[in-house]
Design a protein around this motif. Structure first.
Motif, short mmCIF file in Angstrom:
data_model
loop_
_atom_site.label_atom_id
_atom_site.label_comp_id
_atom_site.label_asym_id
_atom_site.label_seq_id
_atom_site.Cartn_x
_atom_site.Cartn_y
_atom_site.Cartn_z
N PHE A 206 77.38 4.83 65.95
CA PHE A 206 76.69 5.05 64.68
C PHE A 206 75.26 4.51 64.72
O PHE A 206 74.31 5.21 64.32
N PHE A 207 75.10 3.30 65.23
CA PHE A 207 73.75 2.72 65.31
C PHE A 207 72.89 3.48 66.33
O PHE A 207 71.69 3.64 66.12
N GLU A 208 73.51 3.95 67.40
CA GLU A 208 72.73 4.75 68.35
C GLU A 208 72.24 6.04 67.72
O GLU A 208 71.10 6.47 67.93
N MET A 209 73.08 6.69 66.91
CA MET A 209 72.68 7.91 66.21
C MET A 209 71.51 7.64 65.27
O MET A 209 70.56 8.45 65.20
N LEU A 210 71.56 6.53 64.54
CA LEU A 210 70.46 6.21 63.62
C LEU A 210 69.16 6.00 64.39
O LEU A 210 68.10 6.54 64.01
N ILE A 211 69.24 5.24 65.48
CA ILE A 211 68.02 4.97 66.26
C ILE A 211 67.48 6.25 66.87
O ILE A 211 66.26 6.51 66.84
N MET A 212 68.37 7.08 67.42
CA MET A 212 67.92 8.33 68.04
C MET A 212 67.34 9.29 67.00
O MET A 212 66.37 10.01 67.28
N GLY A 232 65.47 16.17 64.36
CA GLY A 232 65.77 14.82 64.83
C GLY A 232 67.20 14.42 64.56
O GLY A 232 67.87 13.81 65.41
N ILE A 233 67.71 14.76 63.37
CA ILE A 233 69.10 14.44 63.02
C ILE A 233 70.07 15.24 63.88
O ILE A 233 71.06 14.71 64.41
N ILE A 234 69.78 16.54 64.04
CA ILE A 234 70.66 17.38 64.86
C ILE A 234 70.69 16.88 66.30
O ILE A 234 71.75 16.81 66.93
N GLY A 235 69.52 16.51 66.83
CA GLY A 235 69.48 15.99 68.19
C GLY A 235 70.26 14.70 68.33
O GLY A 235 70.92 14.46 69.35
N ALA A 236 70.21 13.83 67.31
CA ALA A 236 70.96 12.57 67.36
C ALA A 236 72.46 12.82 67.33
O ALA A 236 73.22 12.14 68.02
N VAL A 237 72.89 13.80 66.54
CA VAL A 237 74.32 14.14 66.48
C VAL A 237 74.77 14.74 67.81
O VAL A 237 75.83 14.40 68.34
N LEU A 238 73.95 15.65 68.36
CA LEU A 238 74.31 16.26 69.64
C LEU A 238 74.34 15.23 70.76
O LEU A 238 75.10 15.37 71.72
N GLY A 245 75.37 17.35 75.34
CA GLY A 245 74.65 17.33 74.07
C GLY A 245 73.16 17.19 74.26
O GLY A 245 72.36 17.81 73.53
N GLY A 246 72.73 16.38 75.23
CA GLY A 246 71.30 16.22 75.50
C GLY A 246 70.65 17.51 75.96
O GLY A 246 69.53 17.82 75.57
N GLN A 277 65.09 9.96 75.98
CA GLN A 277 66.33 9.82 76.73
C GLN A 277 66.27 8.64 77.69
O GLN A 277 67.28 7.95 77.91
N PHE A 278 65.09 8.39 78.27
CA PHE A 278 64.94 7.23 79.16
C PHE A 278 65.16 5.94 78.37
O PHE A 278 65.86 5.03 78.84
N ILE A 279 64.58 5.87 77.17
CA ILE A 279 64.79 4.69 76.32
C ILE A 279 66.25 4.56 75.94
O ILE A 279 66.83 3.46 75.96
N ASP A 280 66.87 5.68 75.60
CA ASP A 280 68.27 5.66 75.17
C ASP A 280 69.18 5.22 76.32
O ASP A 280 70.06 4.36 76.13
N ASN A 281 68.99 5.79 77.50
CA ASN A 281 69.89 5.52 78.63
C ASN A 281 69.71 4.12 79.21
O ASN A 281 70.66 3.55 79.76
#
Length: 380
Positions: A206-212, A232-238, A245-246, A277-281
């Protein structure tokens, strides 16, 4: 006569395959019933700490559960309202986007015809046939049936969650009575570990989705891409769907950039998405999600594909937490520990087999205790 002899290997193997087939077939044939129950169970595990907090404050059990479930429903309604408001803006601009898409499509068809010497009539005929196939796949009657099933599931989900929370002690006592007292400690460890994995993974997700969602929307707004918040929201959900999803998200961003801007913005969007994606991973997932669910990439991809084949999109979302729970169970059962190790992300530098011999020992006829053999030797 020895009646306790083990059945032969081929009989045990056949029994395993038959059991796995029956289990998988049950998951597929009963997906309309099983999927909502699994969703409700995971949500109930996630909401359980809030219910326990209210119970410690001397709130009535029914009131505590009702209040928790109601707040969760309100949060979901608010999220749906936010997405719907963005979708309304997108719908208003749909005719303009479709017109630009038609221009780009016609230009692409013309370029393909000239480059590869294919007649326009053949290309247009193939496009028309493809569109008919898509329309057949999304037939109105079937779509309405699926929409009705989704509505029924959404309406039943809060009821399922409420009942799981209300009958929590009954379910735990049932599990306790399934096992002998000698196994109660192991069962308790498995249940505690399962609850911890589910809660920490869902909260981390959930927190990752919010940040993304924030990063995606901010980046698209800086580039001047239309519908940045919605995308941005759709990309976070995917992004919840591992790996696949990415890919879907970046293709969606690039398509909108191509339609609303210019081809150069496709490169800008691709660079932006690669940076996010680099920041996320490397920073978000290791600290928020991966620290709680230790699955390797190979197993993650395989279970996502299996989940998609069994339960569609719901299977893609549920595959990772369910596999993480399975790993937690396998790690506590001695015969299944190798399977838990296979799912994990700990990769040994080499593998050592005590039952293997080197070629030199065979040639020399040395029958003494064999030295351990590394996987590097086996792969030669």
């Amino acid at each position: 006569m020895n009646t306790s002899a083990k059945p032969p290997f081929y009989a045990r193997t056949a029994l395993v395959f038959i059991s796995v087939f029956a289990f998988v077939f049950t998951l597929w044939i009963g997906r309309d019933i099983i999927v909502p129950v699994v969703y409700a169970l995971l949500i109930a595990v996630l909401l359980n700490p809030f219910v326990n907090f209210l119970l410690r404050k001397k709130v009535n059990k029914v009131i505590a559960i009702t209040l928790t479930v109601s707040l969760a429903v309100l949060a979901v309604v608010a999220a749906v309202y936010l997405i719907s408001s963005q979708l309304s803006i997108f719908n208003e601009a749909y005719p303009r986007l479709k017109e630009k898409l038609d221009v780009i499509t016609n230009s692409t068809v013309q370029w393909v015809s000239e480059k590869f010497n294919i007649r326009l009539s053949k290309i247009n005929a193939w496009i028309a046939e493809t569109q008919k196939g898509v329309i057949r796949d999304f037939a109105i009657a079937e779509t309405l049936s699926d929409a009705g099933q989704v509505m029924v599931t959404v309406m039943l989900l809060p009821v399922y969650v409420f009942l799981f929370l209300y009958y929590k002690t009954l379910l735990l006592e049932f599990i306790r009575r399934l096992f002998r007292s000698a196994h109660h400690m192991v069962v308790a460890d498995v249940l505690i570990n399962t609850k911890r994995i589910a809660q920490s993974y869902l909260l981390g997700l959930f927190f990752e989705m919010l940040i993304m969602a924030v990063l995606n929307s901010a980046g698209l707004l800086l580039l001047g891409i239309e519908y940045a918040i919605l995308l941005g929201i759709i990309g976070a959900v995917l992004n919840v769907i591992p790996y696949l999803g990415g890919i879907i998200g970046v293709l969606l961003y690039m398509t909108i950039a191509l339609i609303t801007k210019s081809p150069v913005y496709v490169i800008y969007v691709a660079a932006l998405y690669a940076t996010i994606q680099f920041i996320d991973n490397n920073f978000i997932v290791p600290r928020i999600v991966a620290a709680r669910v230790k699955l390797n990439a190979l197993i993650s991809i395989i279970v996502v594909l299996i989940g998609s084949a069994l339960w569609g999109v719901s299977g893609m979302f549920l595959s990772i937490p369910l596999t993480a729970i399975m790993k937690g169970i396998f790690d506590h059962i001695e015969p299944l520990k190798p399977w838990g190790f296979l799912m994990g992300n700990i990769v040994p530098t080499n593998s050592r087999f005590s039952f293997a011999k080197k070629k030199e020992n065979h040639k020399a006829g040395n029958a003494s205790a064999p030295p351990l053999l590394s996987s590097n030797y086996l792969l030669k």
